[in-house]
Design a protein around this motif. Sequence first.
Motif, PDB file in Angstrom:
ATOM      1  N   THR A  77      -3.536   1.006  -2.890  1.00 46.79           N
ATOM      2  CA  THR A  77      -3.103  -0.366  -2.637  1.00 46.79           C
ATOM      3  C   THR A  77      -2.695  -1.057  -3.939  1.00 46.79           C
ATOM      4  O   THR A  77      -3.147  -0.683  -5.018  1.00 46.79           O
TER       5      THR A  77
ATOM      6  N   THR B  85      -4.362  -2.898   3.795  1.00 46.87           N
ATOM      7  CA  THR B  85      -4.888  -3.043   2.428  1.00 46.87           C
ATOM      8  C   THR B  85      -6.392  -2.826   2.414  1.00 46.87           C
ATOM      9  O   THR B  85      -6.909  -1.946   1.711  1.00 46.87           O
TER      10      THR B  85
ATOM     11  N   SER C  54      -7.468   0.634   3.697  1.00 45.47           N
ATOM     12  CA  SER C  54      -7.300   1.764   2.775  1.00 45.47           C
ATOM     13  C   SER C  54      -8.601   2.089   2.061  1.00 45.47           C
ATOM     14  O   SER C  54      -8.810   3.221   1.606  1.00 45.47           O
TER      15      SER C  54
ATOM     16  N   TYR D 147       0.845  -1.194   0.000  1.00 42.47           N
ATOM     17  CA  TYR D 147       0.000   0.000   0.000  1.00 42.47           C
ATOM     18  C   TYR D 147       0.879   1.242   0.000  1.00 42.47           C
ATOM     19  O   TYR D 147       2.079   1.174   0.320  1.00 42.47           O
TER      20      TYR D 147
END
Length: 296
Positions: free
Chosen positions: A63, A274, A277, A31
């Motif tokens: 990501t 991940t 995000s 990321y």
Amino acid sequence: MGKYIISCCSTADLSEEHFKSRDISYICFHYELDGKEYLDDLGKSIAFDDFYKAMQNGAETKTSQINANEFEEYFETFLKEGYDILHVTLSSGISGVINSANIARDILSERYPDRKIRIVDSLGASSGYGLIMDKLADLRDEGKSIDEVYDWVIKHRLDMHHWFFSTDLTFYIKGGRISKTAGFVGGMLNICPLLNMDDTGHLIPRYKIRTKKKVIRAIVDKMEECAEDGKDYSGKCYISQSACYEDAREVADLVEKRFPNLNGKVEINHIGTTIGSHTGPGTVALFFWGKTRLDK
């Protein structure tokens, strides 16, 4: 019986201690935070609280999935040692990472024709995906072969239920999952959407519930409705949360009270960088074994 490893991606959102204690191998997604790239390494590069605080303060996130070359290098370390591999990926409904894993498998199968490389789409995410991995570790430890474990996960992966709610719609709007208008109205009315994962591994909004108190009760009601044996559920239950531990703890307390036969206490994990995000802070996800998931 040939020796083998079970493996997953970091997006299974278990702690490093959990992975080590169950002898589950993992490979990390990537990321970016304000343009700087990091590994999704279970909070080691950046603590989860600091990551979500940065998002709240306006940091940009991006990501990227694991590529085929990374999978090839990762898998080969085990193949060289004489291990077969059972690798389970993040749901194809939210990521194309399984394609990279399959490319690496095809390349390595020519190089190591006597080794087995099994790739499975979890059709799951976060600690629901992690709870699947925990069960596969049980099966391996019981002496099941790689093919028996592979057959089991293909048959039972849709028995893992994923229910999510969010008290902060900011990043759902930013990512286009909720329109700006719907997000504005939802914020004004204090609406907390309740979502689940369907039988193709996609996240689907199901209900618009007003107030956090009601959505916390609703997510536990869904567990009672869908869990194996209802209130008599005796399996494990995991929760993931993004910078809202108190909300997750409230859900866990309700689960432990309503399901007296639960296998141990509810395990609360972080939503990793991940998946986080895209959800941002304020998301709670509940995972348990139940009736086979259908798209409804």
